[in-house]
Each structure stands twice: as structure tokens, then as C-alpha cells.
Enzyme design. Structure first.
Site, mmCIF file in Angstrom:
data_model
loop_
_atom_site.group_PDB
_atom_site.id
_atom_site.type_symbol
_atom_site.label_atom_id
_atom_site.label_comp_id
_atom_site.label_asym_id
_atom_site.label_seq_id
_atom_site.Cartn_x
_atom_site.Cartn_y
_atom_site.Cartn_z
ATOM 1 N N ASN A 161 -5.189 6.501 -6.733
ATOM 2 C CA ASN A 161 -5.743 7.853 -6.556
ATOM 3 C C ASN A 161 -4.728 8.924 -6.913
ATOM 4 O O ASN A 161 -4.478 9.862 -6.155
ATOM 5 C CB ASN A 161 -6.260 8.049 -5.114
ATOM 6 C CG ASN A 161 -5.166 7.918 -4.072
ATOM 7 O OD1 ASN A 161 -4.139 7.276 -4.309
ATOM 8 N ND2 ASN A 161 -5.373 8.510 -2.920
ATOM 9 N N ASP A 215 0.888 2.426 3.761
ATOM 10 C CA ASP A 215 -0.012 3.506 3.326
ATOM 11 C C ASP A 215 0.781 4.814 3.193
ATOM 12 O O ASP A 215 0.308 5.881 3.593
ATOM 13 C CB ASP A 215 -1.217 3.669 4.257
ATOM 14 C CG ASP A 215 -2.318 4.512 3.617
ATOM 15 O OD1 ASP A 215 -2.200 4.870 2.427
ATOM 16 O OD2 ASP A 215 -3.304 4.826 4.318
ATOM 17 N N PHE A 254 2.517 6.773 -4.563
ATOM 18 C CA PHE A 254 3.718 7.449 -5.069
ATOM 19 C C PHE A 254 3.394 8.638 -5.977
ATOM 20 O O PHE A 254 4.298 9.244 -6.564
ATOM 21 C CB PHE A 254 4.650 6.447 -5.756
ATOM 22 C CG PHE A 254 5.462 5.593 -4.784
ATOM 23 C CD1 PHE A 254 5.558 5.939 -3.446
ATOM 24 C CD2 PHE A 254 6.130 4.452 -5.216
ATOM 25 C CE1 PHE A 254 6.310 5.172 -2.546
ATOM 26 C CE2 PHE A 254 6.895 3.682 -4.330
ATOM 27 C CZ PHE A 254 6.974 4.048 -2.997
ATOM 28 N N ARG A 255 2.104 8.972 -6.080
ATOM 29 C CA ARG A 255 1.698 10.248 -6.710
ATOM 30 C C ARG A 255 2.222 10.427 -8.131
ATOM 31 O O ARG A 255 2.572 11.548 -8.522
ATOM 32 C CB ARG A 255 2.175 11.431 -5.867
ATOM 33 C CG ARG A 255 1.906 11.342 -4.378
ATOM 34 C CD ARG A 255 0.461 11.658 -4.069
ATOM 35 N NE ARG A 255 0.238 11.843 -2.646
ATOM 36 C CZ ARG A 255 -0.774 11.280 -1.998
ATOM 37 N NH1 ARG A 255 -1.640 10.485 -2.607
ATOM 38 N NH2 ARG A 255 -0.960 11.508 -0.722
ATOM 39 N N HIS A 283 2.316 14.264 1.783
ATOM 40 C CA HIS A 283 1.727 15.570 1.442
ATOM 41 C C HIS A 283 2.748 16.630 1.818
ATOM 42 O O HIS A 283 3.450 16.491 2.825
ATOM 43 C CB HIS A 283 0.432 15.805 2.224
ATOM 44 C CG HIS A 283 -0.697 14.901 1.808
ATOM 45 N ND1 HIS A 283 -1.480 15.138 0.707
ATOM 46 C CD2 HIS A 283 -1.162 13.756 2.346
ATOM 47 C CE1 HIS A 283 -2.387 14.177 0.578
ATOM 48 N NE2 HIS A 283 -2.215 13.319 1.561
ATOM 49 N N HIS A 340 0.824 -1.210 0.000
ATOM 50 C CA HIS A 340 0.000 0.000 0.000
ATOM 51 C C HIS A 340 0.863 1.266 0.000
ATOM 52 O O HIS A 340 1.277 1.748 1.052
ATOM 53 C CB HIS A 340 -0.885 -0.036 1.256
ATOM 54 C CG HIS A 340 -2.003 0.959 1.243
ATOM 55 N ND1 HIS A 340 -3.189 0.732 1.903
ATOM 56 C CD2 HIS A 340 -2.126 2.182 0.674
ATOM 57 C CE1 HIS A 340 -3.985 1.773 1.736
ATOM 58 N NE2 HIS A 340 -3.359 2.674 1.000
HETATM 59 O O1 DOR Z 1 -4.716 9.164 4.806
HETATM 60 C C1 DOR Z 1 -4.907 8.823 3.641
HETATM 61 N N1 DOR Z 1 -4.167 9.344 2.631
HETATM 62 N N2 DOR Z 1 -5.875 7.943 3.365
HETATM 63 C C2 DOR Z 1 -6.244 7.674 2.121
HETATM 64 O O2 DOR Z 1 -7.182 6.939 1.941
HETATM 65 C C3 DOR Z 1 -5.565 8.307 0.973
HETATM 66 C C4 DOR Z 1 -4.219 8.794 1.337
HETATM 67 C C5 DOR Z 1 -3.661 9.740 0.310
HETATM 68 O O3 DOR Z 1 -3.617 9.362 -0.862
HETATM 69 O O4 DOR Z 1 -3.265 10.850 0.660
HETATM 70 ZN ZN ZN Z 2 -3.912 4.572 1.096
#
Ligand code: DOR
Ligand code: ZN
Length: 478
Positions: A112, A310, A80-81, A314, A77
Site C-alpha cells: 500500500n 506492522d 516502508f513507504r 505516520h 509485515h
Molecule cells: O494501522 C494500519 N496502518 N493498518 C493498516 O492496515 C495499514 C497501515 C498503514 O499502512 O498505515
Molecule cells: Zn499493515
């Protein structure tokens, strides 16, 4: 002429076995049936383990002394944007460098991105970007939405991600959407569905959260349990995977229905307080100390079957916005394994449990010949010395976002990392050269079956924790 080891290679369709000489022999210690024993790995030119034994002859010799050789972790999970608009804090290059340094040899990347991975064309384009930049291996998920061309994407990608609640990227289905027809189509393809399980009907929309404690109240634990429960009647024939579990109840509910389960270091080690800022804002939220401790208890006993980061970086400028507007997510691919290795060193976690959760079970889940050190597996491994306890500092990490929620905690970073027998980390420095491959589920699964190494017991080395009180490696089933 050195004696040849018993590695074999299949030639054409004729099933002729020829002896293959190891290109390199790595000598160190390995975890074997819950014990740490001296062993040598004979590795082929192509980066396969040919033999694991007390002594292997042939090839170049790399003596790693008393250090422990562990299989590289597989992180199910990461975000990597890539692609993302200019100015974003991550891409496949920076993400996979952090993975390599944190002992992660393969990642599963989430859909995403901006634009999101919602079509075969975008999946292919993303694959091209990955191939051009990757330092470790990776697999790509597609977003599961009502308009998704399920059959085509199932054939191309590594599976789907289902967002049941709003979060970064806005891929959640509108509330009230009937997911049954979509999930029935996915079930027919056999592709796995990684589930972001939060039920937005139970969110406390009227609550104005200004800190992680408030965020946890706004998106409460019961919304996770409800989301899992709501999928149970729709799950026939589906292969479901619960992403970032935060509660023991959701873990047990999912397990009872045959799902696999992952938990993140943040949900295992951090708890929500009123004193933290938006760097500790994640979806699903950090929970209370009691819920976190219970989840860690489930991880210790192997009930939470897999570890995943995860990793969701940011920019600090985004995280410094007022709490309600700040985005959710924290970086973590570089610190995931080091944080948990420190838990092993301190005696809070058994090494076989960690190796199963971080490497062996994810490999089985993905159908990849890796995740443990045995003949037939890829030579993806770490060199770890438990004396290397380090205080985690963002300035020493490699995340372009420049911050970590684990600042000041202790971790044990791998000294070295080998991917298919090639060194990508040396003395804690990245030395790779685009070694990463884009993988599909089941890639290389036809490799020869692993053979057991010849066990030889040895006195416990000073550089290793005592694994003897640990249970043996739990059964690899999800
Ligand atoms: O905290 C999170 N950040 N949960 C998510 O479901 C998406 C992720 C993100 O892509 O920033
Ligand atoms: Zn996630």
C-alpha cells in the site's frame, strides 16, 4: 595449519564435496533444545554456518563471552513507504536501518505504497529501489485486487496482500465484491495471501470515534472474526496468512482452517483506552485489556505462530490531526523484538517460544535457510545480553517519524547484529554498508540440511533468563 571443519560445498553437477574452512568463528552461547549452552559457530566467507559445536577451529575468532547468539528476527509485515511522495517519513533506507538495530534481518514489505504495488512493472521498480537502499533483506508483496494480473505477479513477488477493509492506501475491494474467482486463480499459483481481516459490513459507521476505545467499538472484534469466516468457503487450496490478529477467536478459526497467524507487539502488549490520542489508532484497532491478555496467552502457548510489527509510520503532524481524520498505524520494527525479549527477561514468555515466532517459523513460511543457528543456515544472528534492559525513548530510536507508542517501556536491544556473517550493528550502533538483498520465497532453500550441534549442558549464565522451565522449541509448522 588448523584442522578443517566439516563444512562442505557442492561443485558443479558432480556432487564433489570439498572441505571449507570457516572464515570466522563466533564463540558465545546459543539456545539449543530449550537450554542455553556454550557453542561456537563456524561461518564461511559467503556467510553460511558451516558448523555449530562446543569448539570450532579455523579462521578469525570473535569471542562474544557469555552473550547469547540468537537468530535474527524476520518481520513478516512492514510498511516502508517506498515509493511515496516527497516529504514522507520513511523509505527503504531508514526502514531497514531501524530493522537492523531492532534485530530484524529480513522484512516483508506491504504493497500500500504511493503508488501501490499493483503491477509487475511497479513490483520491479520497487525491487530496484529496495536493492539500491536496503541494509537488511526483504521480500515484496503485491496487492490483490480484482484487476490484479495474478499469474505474473505470483511469479515475481513474494505473495499477495488482501485488504478486506479500508485502511491506508485504499486498496480494499468494494463491499460486496465476489472474491471467489480471484482467489481460485491465486490458489492455482500457490502464492500465499496475507489477509487484513476486517469485515466492513460490521463496522459501526454511525459511531463517532474520538479515541482508541471508540475506534475499537467502531471496527469491532467481531468484524475480524467475520472476515476470517467469510474466506473459509473460498479458501480451498489457498495458502492464507492472518495478518495482525487481535482476537483469540480469529486465531483459532484461522488455525483450524490451516492458516498461519501473526500478531503484533501493539496488539499483544497495548490496549485501547479513552485517554490515548491518535498515535494509538491502528487498523485493526487495539482491543480491551481482557482481549489483549487473551491474545498474549495464545502467543505464550505458541497458538499465535508468528510475530510481526506492522511497522506503519505516520508523521506526527498527521497523527496530531483530530482523531477521526488522523491516519492509522504506528512504527514498530525497531522495538518489536526488544519489547518481547524484555517479556522473556521478566519471565512472562519462554525464550524458545519467542525465537520460534520471530525467526524460525517466519523462515519456514518464506522457505528461507535462516531462522535458527545450525549448519547450512545463513549466519544471520544477534548478540543479546539480558542485562541490557533499556527504557525505550523515541529520541533514542531511528524512526524518522520521531515517536513511538511504546515510550517509557522497557526493551532489550541487541548489542550486535550479523547478516551473512558481516556485522551490521556494533555496540547498538548501525555499522552496515548496504548488506541487504532482495529475496524471493524459497531463495537458497537448496542449501545443505542443518546438522544438529553437539549438545553440552552448562550452568546458567547470569546474563540470561532461565529457559529451563520453557517448553522446547515448538514444531516449526505454521
Ligand atoms: O494501522 C494500519 N496502518 N493498518 C493498516 O492496515 C495499514 C497501515 C498503514 O499502512 O498505515
Ligand atoms: Zn499493515
Amino acid at each position: 595449519m588448523p584442522a578443517r571443519s566439516r563444512g562442505s560445498k557442492l561443485h558443479g553437477r558432480q556432487n564433489v564435496h570439498v572441505e571449507v574452512e570457516p572464515r570466522t568463528v563466533f564463540a558465545g552461547r546459543i539456545l539449543y533444545r530449550g537450554r542455553i549452552i556454550p557453542a561456537e559457530l563456524g561461518v564461511s566467507e559467503e556467510g553460511r554456518i558451516l558448523k555449530v559445536a562446543p569448539s570450532v577451529r579455523g579462521g578469525r575468532r570473535v569471542d562474544l563471552g557469555e552473550a547469547l547468539l540468537l537468530p535474527s528476527a524476520i518481520d513478516l509485515h512492514v510498511h516502508f513507504r517506498d515509493p511515496s511522495p516527497p516529504g514522507s517519513v520513511e523509505d527503504f533506507q531508514s526502514g531497514t536501518v531501524q530493522a537492523a538495530l531492532g534485530g530484524v534481518g529480513a522484512v516483508v514489505d506491504m504493497p500500500n505504497t504511493d503508488p501501490p504495488t499493483t503491477s509487475v512493472e511497479r513490483l520491479e521498480e520497487k525491487g530496484d529501489r529496495f536493492r539500491a537502499k536496503a541494509e537488511v533483506d526483504g521480500l515484496l508483496l503485491a496487492a490483490l485486487r480484482t484487476e490484479t494480473r495474478v499469474e505474473e505477479l505470483a511469479a515475481q513477488g513474494a505473495g499477495f496482500k488482501l485488504y478486506m477493509a479500508p485502511t491506508t492506501g485504499d486498496l480494499a475491494a468494494p463491499p460486496g465484491t465476489d472474491l471467489r474467482p480471484l482467489l481460485e486463480r491465486v490458489a492455482r499459483t500457490g502464492a500465499p495471501v496475507h489477509v487484513h481481516a476486517e469485515d466492513p459490513r460490521l463496522f459501526q459507521e454511525g459511531l463517532y470515534a474520538v479515541d482508541p476505545e471508540g475506534w475499537a467499538a467502531k471496527r469491532p472484534a467481531r468484524s475480524e472474526i467475520s472476515a476470517v469466516r467469510s474466506l473459509l468457503p473460498l479458501a480451498e487450496g489457498l495458502r492464507l496468512h492472518l495478518a495482525h490478529a487481535t482476537t483469540v477467536e480469529a486465531v483459532e478459526l484461522a488455525r483450524g482452517a490451516g492458516w498461519s497467524v501473526e500478531a503484533t507487539p501493539q496488539h499483544l502488549l497495548l490496549a485501547a483506552t479513552a485517554h490515548q490520542d491518535a498515535r494509538w489508532k491502528v487498523n485493526p484497532p487495539l482491543r480491551s485489556v481482557a482481549e489483549r491478555d487473551a491474545l498474549f496467552g495464545s502467543f505464550k502457548t505458541g497458538r499465535v505462530t508468528m510475530l510481526a510489527s506492522d511497522h506503519a509510520p505516520h508523521a506526527l503532524s498527521e497523527k496530531e490531526r483530530p482523531f477521526p481524520e488522523a491516519p492509522s498505524g504506528m512504527p514498530g520494527v525497531e522495538t518489536m523484538l526488544p519489547l518481547l525479549l524484555e517479556k522473556v527477561r521478566s519471565g512472562d514468555l519462554a525464550l524458545p517460544t519467542l525465537v520460534a515466532a520471530a525467526a524460525r517459523r517466519p523462515a519456514l513460511f518464506l522457505g528461507l535457510p535462516r531462522g535458527h543457528l545450525a549448519a547450512g543456515m545463513e549466519a544471520n544472528f544477534l548478540v543479546v545480553d539480558f542485562r541490557d534492559k533499556t527504557r525505550i525513548r523515541a529520541r533514542d530510536l531511528h524512526a524518522p517519524c520521531g515517536w513511538t507508542a511504546f515510550e517509557g517501556r522497557e526493551g532489550i536491544f541487541p548489542r550486535a547484529h550479523y547478516l551473512r556473517g558481516r556485522q551490521i550493528v556494533e555496540d547498538g550502533e548501525f555499522v552496515g554498508d548496504h548488506t541487504g538483498l532482495l529475496l524471493s520465497r524459497g531463495d537458497g532453500a537448496g542449501a545443505s540440511l542443518p546438522a544438529a550441534p553437539t549438545p553440552r549442558t552448562a550452568p546458567r549464565p547470569s546474563s540470561s533468563p532461565n529457559p529451563s522451565s520453557a517448553p522446547s522449541v515448538p514444531s516449526p509448522s505454521a
